[in-house]
Enzyme design. Structure first.
Site, PDB file in Angstrom:
ATOM      1  N   ARG A 174     -10.067   3.956   5.588  1.00 27.92           N
ATOM      2  CA  ARG A 174      -8.632   3.700   5.374  1.00 27.92           C
ATOM      3  C   ARG A 174      -8.264   3.783   3.898  1.00 27.92           C
ATOM      4  O   ARG A 174      -7.097   4.013   3.547  1.00 27.92           O
ATOM      5  CB  ARG A 174      -8.268   2.319   5.966  1.00 27.92           C
ATOM      6  CG  ARG A 174      -6.776   2.116   6.123  1.00 27.92           C
ATOM      7  CD  ARG A 174      -6.439   0.837   6.875  1.00 27.92           C
ATOM      8  NE  ARG A 174      -6.708  -0.364   6.070  1.00 27.92           N
ATOM      9  CZ  ARG A 174      -6.483  -1.603   6.472  1.00 27.92           C
ATOM     10  NH1 ARG A 174      -6.008  -1.823   7.691  1.00 27.92           N
ATOM     11  NH2 ARG A 174      -6.730  -2.631   5.687  1.00 27.92           N
ATOM     12  N   ARG A 185       0.868  -1.187   0.000  1.00 23.84           N
ATOM     13  CA  ARG A 185       0.000   0.000   0.000  1.00 23.84           C
ATOM     14  C   ARG A 185       0.896   1.226   0.000  1.00 23.84           C
ATOM     15  O   ARG A 185       2.061   1.144   0.429  1.00 23.84           O
ATOM     16  CB  ARG A 185      -0.859   0.024   1.272  1.00 23.84           C
ATOM     17  CG  ARG A 185      -1.848  -1.102   1.339  1.00 23.84           C
ATOM     18  CD  ARG A 185      -2.575  -1.100   2.673  1.00 23.84           C
ATOM     19  NE  ARG A 185      -3.442  -2.256   2.759  1.00 23.84           N
ATOM     20  CZ  ARG A 185      -3.701  -2.926   3.872  1.00 23.84           C
ATOM     21  NH1 ARG A 185      -3.167  -2.545   5.025  1.00 23.84           N
ATOM     22  NH2 ARG A 185      -4.493  -3.971   3.865  1.00 23.84           N
ATOM     23  N   ARG A 194     -13.003  -9.040   3.211  1.00 23.52           N
ATOM     24  CA  ARG A 194     -12.518  -8.801   4.575  1.00 23.52           C
ATOM     25  C   ARG A 194     -13.678  -8.741   5.575  1.00 23.52           C
ATOM     26  O   ARG A 194     -13.554  -9.217   6.701  1.00 23.52           O
ATOM     27  CB  ARG A 194     -11.673  -7.511   4.608  1.00 23.52           C
ATOM     28  CG  ARG A 194     -10.282  -7.729   4.022  1.00 23.52           C
ATOM     29  CD  ARG A 194      -9.513  -6.458   3.741  1.00 23.52           C
ATOM     30  NE  ARG A 194      -8.294  -6.784   3.013  1.00 23.52           N
ATOM     31  CZ  ARG A 194      -7.060  -6.778   3.524  1.00 23.52           C
ATOM     32  NH1 ARG A 194      -6.871  -6.401   4.754  1.00 23.52           N
ATOM     33  NH2 ARG A 194      -6.018  -7.113   2.788  1.00 23.52           N
TER      34      ARG A 194
HETATM   35  N1  LIG Z   1      -9.856   3.157  18.160  1.00 22.22           N
HETATM   36  C1  LIG Z   1      -9.940   3.626  16.916  1.00 22.22           C
HETATM   37  N2  LIG Z   1     -10.812   4.603  16.621  1.00 22.22           N
HETATM   38  C2  LIG Z   1     -10.931   5.081  15.360  1.00 22.22           C
HETATM   39  N3  LIG Z   1     -10.193   4.666  14.314  1.00 22.22           N
HETATM   40  C3  LIG Z   1      -9.307   3.681  14.539  1.00 22.22           C
HETATM   41  C4  LIG Z   1      -9.125   3.116  15.842  1.00 22.22           C
HETATM   42  N4  LIG Z   1      -8.171   2.163  15.766  1.00 22.22           N
HETATM   43  C5  LIG Z   1      -7.767   2.136  14.480  1.00 22.22           C
HETATM   44  N5  LIG Z   1      -8.434   3.040  13.741  1.00 22.22           N
HETATM   45  C6  LIG Z   1      -8.321   3.286  12.289  1.00 22.22           C
HETATM   46  O1  LIG Z   1      -8.959   2.188  11.653  1.00 22.22           O
HETATM   47  C7  LIG Z   1      -8.251   1.822  10.476  1.00 22.22           C
HETATM   48  C8  LIG Z   1      -7.867   0.342  10.586  1.00 22.22           C
HETATM   49  O2  LIG Z   1      -6.848   0.211  11.573  1.00 22.22           O
HETATM   50  P1  LIG Z   1      -5.587  -0.724  11.322  1.00 22.22           P
HETATM   51  O3  LIG Z   1      -5.048  -0.518   9.955  1.00 22.22           O
HETATM   52  O4  LIG Z   1      -4.684  -0.534  12.471  1.00 22.22           O
HETATM   53  O5  LIG Z   1      -6.311  -2.146  11.403  1.00 22.22           O
HETATM   54  P2  LIG Z   1      -5.697  -3.603  11.293  1.00 22.22           P
HETATM   55  O6  LIG Z   1      -6.420  -4.434  12.266  1.00 22.22           O
HETATM   56  O7  LIG Z   1      -4.226  -3.547  11.440  1.00 22.22           O
HETATM   57  O8  LIG Z   1      -6.095  -4.004   9.823  1.00 22.22           O
HETATM   58  P3  LIG Z   1      -5.397  -5.074   8.828  1.00 22.22           P
HETATM   59  O9  LIG Z   1      -5.561  -6.403   9.476  1.00 22.22           O
HETATM   60  O10 LIG Z   1      -6.172  -4.926   7.569  1.00 22.22           O
HETATM   61  O11 LIG Z   1      -3.960  -4.703   8.662  1.00 22.22           O
HETATM   62  C9  LIG Z   1      -7.050   2.737  10.365  1.00 22.22           C
HETATM   63  O12 LIG Z   1      -7.352   3.763   9.429  1.00 22.22           O
HETATM   64  C10 LIG Z   1      -6.884   3.304  11.771  1.00 22.22           C
HETATM   65  O13 LIG Z   1      -6.353   4.608  11.762  1.00 22.22           O
HETATM   66  N1  LIG Z   2      -1.632 -16.042   9.101  1.00 23.38           N
HETATM   67  C1  LIG Z   2      -1.037 -14.871   8.867  1.00 23.38           C
HETATM   68  N2  LIG Z   2      -1.769 -13.753   8.745  1.00 23.38           N
HETATM   69  C2  LIG Z   2      -1.128 -12.610   8.539  1.00 23.38           C
HETATM   70  C3  LIG Z   2       0.267 -12.518   8.439  1.00 23.38           C
HETATM   71  N3  LIG Z   2       0.614 -11.234   8.213  1.00 23.38           N
HETATM   72  C4  LIG Z   2      -0.533 -10.529   8.207  1.00 23.38           C
HETATM   73  N4  LIG Z   2      -1.584 -11.351   8.401  1.00 23.38           N
HETATM   74  C5  LIG Z   2      -3.004 -10.998   8.488  1.00 23.38           C
HETATM   75  O1  LIG Z   2      -3.496 -10.773   7.196  1.00 23.38           O
HETATM   76  C6  LIG Z   2      -4.630  -9.931   7.292  1.00 23.38           C
HETATM   77  C7  LIG Z   2      -4.592  -8.878   6.226  1.00 23.38           C
HETATM   78  O2  LIG Z   2      -3.463  -8.049   6.381  1.00 23.38           O
HETATM   79  P1  LIG Z   2      -3.303  -6.731   5.469  1.00 23.38           P
HETATM   80  O3  LIG Z   2      -1.967  -6.165   5.853  1.00 23.38           O
HETATM   81  O4  LIG Z   2      -3.393  -7.149   4.053  1.00 23.38           O
HETATM   82  O5  LIG Z   2      -4.449  -5.827   5.843  1.00 23.38           O
HETATM   83  C8  LIG Z   2      -4.632  -9.342   8.702  1.00 23.38           C
HETATM   84  O6  LIG Z   2      -5.644  -9.993   9.436  1.00 23.38           O
HETATM   85  C9  LIG Z   2      -3.283  -9.724   9.243  1.00 23.38           C
HETATM   86  O7  LIG Z   2      -3.327  -9.962  10.632  1.00 23.38           O
HETATM   87  C10 LIG Z   2       1.015 -13.724   8.566  1.00 23.38           C
HETATM   88  O8  LIG Z   2       2.248 -13.773   8.484  1.00 23.38           O
HETATM   89  N5  LIG Z   2       0.322 -14.856   8.776  1.00 23.38           N
END
Ligand SMILES: Nc1ncnc2c1ncn2[C@@H]1O[C@H](COP(=O)(O)OP(=O)(O)OP(=O)(O)O)[C@@H](O)[C@H]1O
Ligand SMILES: Nc1nc2c(ncn2[C@@H]2O[C@H](COP(=O)(O)O)[C@@H](O)[C@H]2O)c(=O)[nH]1
Length: 207
Positions: free
Chosen positions: A146, A53, A157
């Protein structure tokens, strides 16, 4: 050949597995941890076949590889776990975990539910943390805001999220379940859950 992942896992601090639906806020929370506790936590950089991204860096956020490269590495036994999520492959390599554990840091894995189930079959012995959104509506809004997903990817998702939210209720699957509504409150709960392990690393580094 001896499996050094197992030896290191037993020697150092316990790793932390963070899981939960895409968009729940795992990356947001773990980035705060890595920033506040510099020299305590280290991120396990996963491999993925999805495209980077804007703003993501190869080798920092993920190792971006082709499906062929990833499948070959899995076949060679280089991965602790791997999964197919929303049309892409993801996986944790042994090297990614070893790189963090070699520095005596708490290794954080951000993985999906399939990854959690697979890690349960290893002897990594992590603390399992589930990050959940307050509701499906909030999750959808966060994912849309996002602006990283196509409509197709977003729908995939959201479907996976429904399953994740059900399975995560399974008793004993997670050590800690945090509803990420207010970010500061959720972060406080995450720190509380990891305080003992954080202190252990700090004590070890002092001596
Ligand atoms: N408590 C919160 N309140 C409002 N917005 C939030 C909060 N926590 C996270 N966000 C926002 O929600 C979006 C998703 O958060 P984030 O990318 O950290 O999720 P993730 O669980 O890591 O997703 P992925 O598994 O797809 O990587 C982001 O734009 C982030 O800034
Ligand atoms: N089983 C695994 N899941 C993983 C790993 N690295 C990331 N993730 C999960 O994939 C989704 C989507 O991630 P995104 O970055 O495309 O938004 C998210 O739930 C991650 O936790 C891995 O090594 N193994």
């Amino acid at each position: 050949m001896r499996d050094h992942t197992k030896e290191k896992a037993m020697a150092g601090p316990r790793p932390v597995v963070m899981s939960g639906p895409s968009g729940a806020g795992k990356s947001t929370l773990l980035k705060k941890l890595l920033k506040e506790f510099d020299g305590v936590f280290g991120f396990s950089v996963s491999h993925t076949t999805r495209s980077p991204r804007p703003g993501e860096e190869n080798g920092k956020d993920y190792h971006y590889v082709t499906r062929e490269v990833m499948q070959a590495a899995i076949a060679k036994g280089e991965f602790i776990e791997n999964a197919e999520f929303s049309g892409n492959m993801y996986g944790t390599s042994k090297a990614a975990v070893q790189a963090v554990q070699a520095k005596n840091l708490i290794c954080i894995l951000d993985i999906d539910m399939q990854g959690v189930k697979n890690i349960k079959r290893t002897d990594l012995n992590p603390i399992y943390v589930s990050i959940q959104p307050p509701s499906m509506e909030t999750l959808e809004k966060r994912l849309r805001d996002r602006k990283t997903e196509s409509e197709e990817s977003l729908q995939k998702r959201l479907r996976a999220a429904k399953v994740d939210m059900e399975i995560s209720k399974e008793p004993g699957l997670f050590d800690v379940l945090i509803i990420n509504d207010d970010l500061d409150l959720a972060y406080g709960k995450l720190k509380d859950a990891l305080l003992e392990e954080i202190q252990k690393v700090r004590d070890t580094n002092k001596s």
